[in-house]
Motif scaffolding. Structure first.
Motif, PDB file in Angstrom:
ATOM      1  N   LEU A   5       0.828  -1.196   0.000  1.00 38.61           N
ATOM      2  CA  LEU A   5       0.000   0.000   0.000  1.00 38.61           C
ATOM      3  C   LEU A   5       0.867   1.252   0.000  1.00 38.61           C
ATOM      4  CD1 LEU A   5      -2.627  -1.063   2.702  1.00 38.61           C
ATOM      5  CD2 LEU A   5      -2.814  -1.281   0.218  1.00 38.61           C
ATOM      6  N   PRO A   6       0.314   2.373  -0.425  1.00 39.24           N
ATOM      7  CA  PRO A   6       1.068   3.624  -0.352  1.00 39.24           C
ATOM      8  C   PRO A   6       1.248   4.079   1.095  1.00 39.24           C
ATOM      9  CG  PRO A   6      -1.190   4.033  -1.043  1.00 39.24           C
ATOM     10  CD  PRO A   6      -1.014   2.543  -1.042  1.00 39.24           C
ATOM     11  N   THR A   7       2.235   4.903   1.315  1.00 38.85           N
ATOM     12  CA  THR A   7       2.510   5.416   2.666  1.00 38.85           C
ATOM     13  C   THR A   7       1.286   6.075   3.277  1.00 38.85           C
ATOM     14  OG1 THR A   7       4.845   5.713   2.146  1.00 38.85           O
ATOM     15  CG2 THR A   7       3.960   7.007   3.969  1.00 38.85           C
ATOM     16  N   SER A   8       0.493   6.743   2.446  1.00 39.64           N
ATOM     17  CA  SER A   8      -0.687   7.460   2.944  1.00 39.64           C
ATOM     18  C   SER A   8      -1.715   6.527   3.578  1.00 39.64           C
ATOM     19  CB  SER A   8      -1.333   8.248   1.806  1.00 39.64           C
ATOM     20  OG  SER A   8      -1.721   7.376   0.738  1.00 39.64           O
ATOM     21  N   PRO A  14      -5.792   7.961  11.898  1.00 39.34           N
ATOM     22  CA  PRO A  14      -5.466   8.559  13.204  1.00 39.34           C
ATOM     23  C   PRO A  14      -4.921   7.544  14.208  1.00 39.34           C
ATOM     24  CG  PRO A  14      -7.830   8.191  13.069  1.00 39.34           C
ATOM     25  CD  PRO A  14      -7.262   7.780  11.720  1.00 39.34           C
ATOM     26  N   TRP A  15      -3.863   6.852  13.839  1.00 39.28           N
ATOM     27  CA  TRP A  15      -3.296   5.856  14.742  1.00 39.28           C
ATOM     28  C   TRP A  15      -2.552   6.540  15.888  1.00 39.28           C
ATOM     29  CZ3 TRP A  15      -5.961   2.030  13.512  1.00 39.28           C
ATOM     30  CH2 TRP A  15      -6.133   1.573  12.199  1.00 39.28           C
ATOM     31  N   ARG A  16      -2.559   5.893  17.037  1.00 39.16           N
ATOM     32  CA  ARG A  16      -1.879   6.452  18.207  1.00 39.16           C
ATOM     33  C   ARG A  16      -0.358   6.451  18.035  1.00 39.16           C
ATOM     34  NH1 ARG A  16      -4.735   6.753  22.943  1.00 39.16           N
ATOM     35  NH2 ARG A  16      -3.061   8.232  23.433  1.00 39.16           N
ATOM     36  N   ILE A  17       0.152   5.601  17.154  1.00 40.52           N
ATOM     37  CA  ILE A  17       1.603   5.542  16.963  1.00 40.52           C
ATOM     38  C   ILE A  17       2.148   6.875  16.464  1.00 40.52           C
ATOM     39  CG2 ILE A  17       1.508   4.723  14.568  1.00 40.52           C
ATOM     40  CD1 ILE A  17       3.949   3.563  17.342  1.00 40.52           C
ATOM     41  N   GLU A  27       8.630   3.002   6.108  1.00 44.29           N
ATOM     42  CA  GLU A  27       9.411   2.231   5.145  1.00 44.29           C
ATOM     43  C   GLU A  27       8.534   1.386   4.236  1.00 44.29           C
ATOM     44  OE1 GLU A  27      13.263   0.996   3.651  1.00 44.29           O
ATOM     45  OE2 GLU A  27      12.588   2.649   4.911  1.00 44.29           O
ATOM     46  N   ASP A  28       7.534   0.719   4.814  1.00 44.95           N
ATOM     47  CA  ASP A  28       6.648  -0.168   4.049  1.00 44.95           C
ATOM     48  C   ASP A  28       5.281  -0.182   4.695  1.00 44.95           C
ATOM     49  OD1 ASP A  28       8.339  -1.507   1.970  1.00 44.95           O
ATOM     50  OD2 ASP A  28       9.487  -2.137   3.726  1.00 44.95           O
ATOM     51  N   VAL A  29       4.250  -0.396   3.873  1.00 46.63           N
ATOM     52  CA  VAL A  29       2.884  -0.618   4.362  1.00 46.63           C
ATOM     53  C   VAL A  29       2.302  -1.773   3.553  1.00 46.63           C
ATOM     54  CG1 VAL A  29       0.621   0.372   4.828  1.00 46.63           C
ATOM     55  CG2 VAL A  29       2.648   1.856   4.848  1.00 46.63           C
ATOM     56  N   GLU A 150      -9.223  -6.274   7.451  1.00 43.89           N
ATOM     57  CA  GLU A 150      -7.935  -6.844   7.072  1.00 43.89           C
ATOM     58  C   GLU A 150      -6.844  -6.364   8.016  1.00 43.89           C
ATOM     59  OE1 GLU A 150      -7.332  -5.464   3.084  1.00 43.89           O
ATOM     60  OE2 GLU A 150      -6.638  -3.475   3.711  1.00 43.89           O
ATOM     61  N   LEU A 151      -5.797  -7.171   8.102  1.00 38.45           N
ATOM     62  CA  LEU A 151      -4.618  -6.807   8.876  1.00 38.45           C
ATOM     63  C   LEU A 151      -3.698  -5.943   8.019  1.00 38.45           C
ATOM     64  CD1 LEU A 151      -2.844  -7.305  11.484  1.00 38.45           C
ATOM     65  CD2 LEU A 151      -1.752  -9.123  10.152  1.00 38.45           C
ATOM     66  N   ARG A 152      -3.190  -4.871   8.620  1.00 34.76           N
ATOM     67  CA  ARG A 152      -2.193  -4.061   7.944  1.00 34.76           C
ATOM     68  C   ARG A 152      -0.937  -3.963   8.806  1.00 34.76           C
ATOM     69  NH1 ARG A 152      -5.364   0.973   4.966  1.00 34.76           N
ATOM     70  NH2 ARG A 152      -6.746  -0.341   3.680  1.00 34.76           N
ATOM     71  N   MET A 153       0.188  -3.930   8.144  1.00 42.41           N
ATOM     72  CA  MET A 153       1.469  -3.771   8.828  1.00 42.41           C
ATOM     73  C   MET A 153       2.207  -2.589   8.229  1.00 42.41           C
ATOM     74  SD  MET A 153       4.818  -6.280   9.040  1.00 42.41           S
ATOM     75  CE  MET A 153       5.152  -6.088   7.275  1.00 42.41           C
ATOM     76  N   ALA A 154       2.645  -1.672   9.093  1.00 42.76           N
ATOM     77  CA  ALA A 154       3.505  -0.569   8.676  1.00 42.76           C
ATOM     78  C   ALA A 154       4.842  -0.730   9.386  1.00 42.76           C
ATOM     79  CB  ALA A 154       2.874   0.774   9.028  1.00 42.76           C
ATOM     80  N   VAL A 155       5.924  -0.616   8.630  1.00 43.19           N
ATOM     81  CA  VAL A 155       7.274  -0.667   9.194  1.00 43.19           C
ATOM     82  C   VAL A 155       7.804   0.759   9.249  1.00 43.19           C
ATOM     83  CG1 VAL A 155       9.611  -1.554   8.921  1.00 43.19           C
ATOM     84  CG2 VAL A 155       7.644  -2.971   8.272  1.00 43.19           C
TER      85      VAL A 155
END
Length: 365
Positions: A5-8, A14-17, A27-29, A150-155
């Motif tokens: 996915l794109p960075t956006s 509005p994630w708390r991170i 780096e990646d989504v 769905e599960l999403r992972m952002a690095v």
């Protein structure tokens, strides 16, 4: 497969991170498929991922890659305590507002290099720091376009100077060619095998009847308590449950069991049950046995079959309720050989059971 996915897709939510990692680079989504998942299933997905195992359960190439990385880190001093959180950098927990510090962290697995920051209803974060980088793995739970979640992972990364930036650039091909595809297979399989869309559960968001012929399954801790309670062994080591939606509501549990396995064991059952597992079978036809297993107990909507070998004990439970027939398998390893023999056979077993259920349903037509 997972979708990049794109960075956006991460920064636009509005994630708390964002409150504690604003100086980190995305780096990646990635998005991972979790069919049938609903808005309240994030905790179940995290539990499924833990049940599926961590890096030690990855493919041989990925395990080799990590082994090389940890060996290099040991030789070059990349992973010393002084280079980690509390040493070279502060843990992000020090930046967290009071409500996040008081939120559940999630389990701290000694085999998992990433250490927990927090686990909320729809997002969780873990961090890792060494001499090359300070990084965060952010997991989140998002409504997908097909109505499921769905599960999403952002690095998120904060490289340690020029060396850290060169390191991240150097490992990028390995992440994209080996690590992320392996994670995709492991995590999506975890949802299928350990997720909550298991026996006797309707698909998330469903308000109607489950279509006849649909099979749901659960393995291990995902087997519902009401089914686990039907075992004669409170200390069983393995459990799975498969549930078939059916219109054949007039059958009794015993009739379903006999439709699945027959009155006496056939060649296939003899090969697996007797030949490979050593189970003691009664080859006589009679009201007290089903396919050689002893009818040990029954209730209004269930029947339990039992047998054993010198290295394991087994229960088969057949239950009928609410337009479904469910087959539950319980095994207890009485000797070390049971722990060696059953895990590889269990994959074959899980592949065969849906056909067994559908074959039994077809006999009523």
């Amino acid at each position: 497969m997972a979708t990049k996915l794109p960075t956006s897709a991460h920064t636009g939510r509005p994630w708390r991170i964002h409150e504690i990692a604003g100086d980190f680079r995305v780096e990646d989504v990635w998005a991972f498929r979790t069919p049938g998942a609903g808005p309240g299933d994030f905790a179940a997905m995290l539990a499924a991922m833990r049940a599926a195992g961590g890096p030690a359960r990855q493919t041989a190439p990925v395990r080799f890659l990590f082994a090389v990385r940890w060996k290099l880190g040991a030789l070059l001093g990349w992973d010393t305590p002084e280079a980690g959180t509390g040493g070279r950098v502060d843990s992000l927990r020090r930046r967290m507002p009071a409500d996040l510090r008081e939120a559940p962290q999630g389990p701290d697995d000694p085999d998992m290099p990433l250490k927990p920051l927090y686990e909320l209803d729809d997002e969780a974060a873990r961090e890792l720091a060494n001499k090359t980088v300070h990084t965060v793995m952010h997991l989140s739970w998002v409504a997908a376009g097909d109505g499921d979640h769905e599960l999403r992972m952002a690095v998120l990364v904060k490289p340690n100077g020029t060396f850290g930036r060169l390191y991240m650039a150097g490992i990028a091909p390995f992440r994209h060619l080996l690590v992320y595809p392996a994670l995709t297979r492991q995590w999506e399989r975890a949802w299928r095998e350990f997720g909550p869309a298991g026996p006797e559960a309707k698909p998330a968001g469903s308000t109607g009847r489950v279509p006849a012929g649909a099979v749901a399954r659960a393995v291990g801790s995902r087997v519902p308590p009401r089914l686990r309670a039907l075992s004669s062994m409170p200390d069983f080591d393995y459990a799975d449950a498969f549930s078939l939606a059916t219109d054949s509501a007039e059958r009794t549990p015993e009739q379903w069991a006999r439709a699945m396995f027959g009155d006496v064991p056939g060649p296939g059952e003899r090969l697996i049950w007797r030949g490979l597992l050593g189970l003691r079978l009664d080859y006589r036809r009679g009201p007290d046995t089903v396919a050689g297993w002893r009818v040990a107990a029954r209730g209004e909507d269930w029947i339990r079959l039992e047998t054993a070998s010198w290295f394991l004990t087994g229960n088969l439970v057949v239950r009928t309720a609410e337009g479904r027939v469910t087959l539950v398998t319980f095994l207890r390893y009485d000797r070390l050989l049971g722990r060696i023999v059953w895990p590889p056979l269990s994959a074959v077993h899980r592949g065969l059971v849906p056909g067994v259920l559908r074959g039994a349903a077809a006999k009523s037509r």
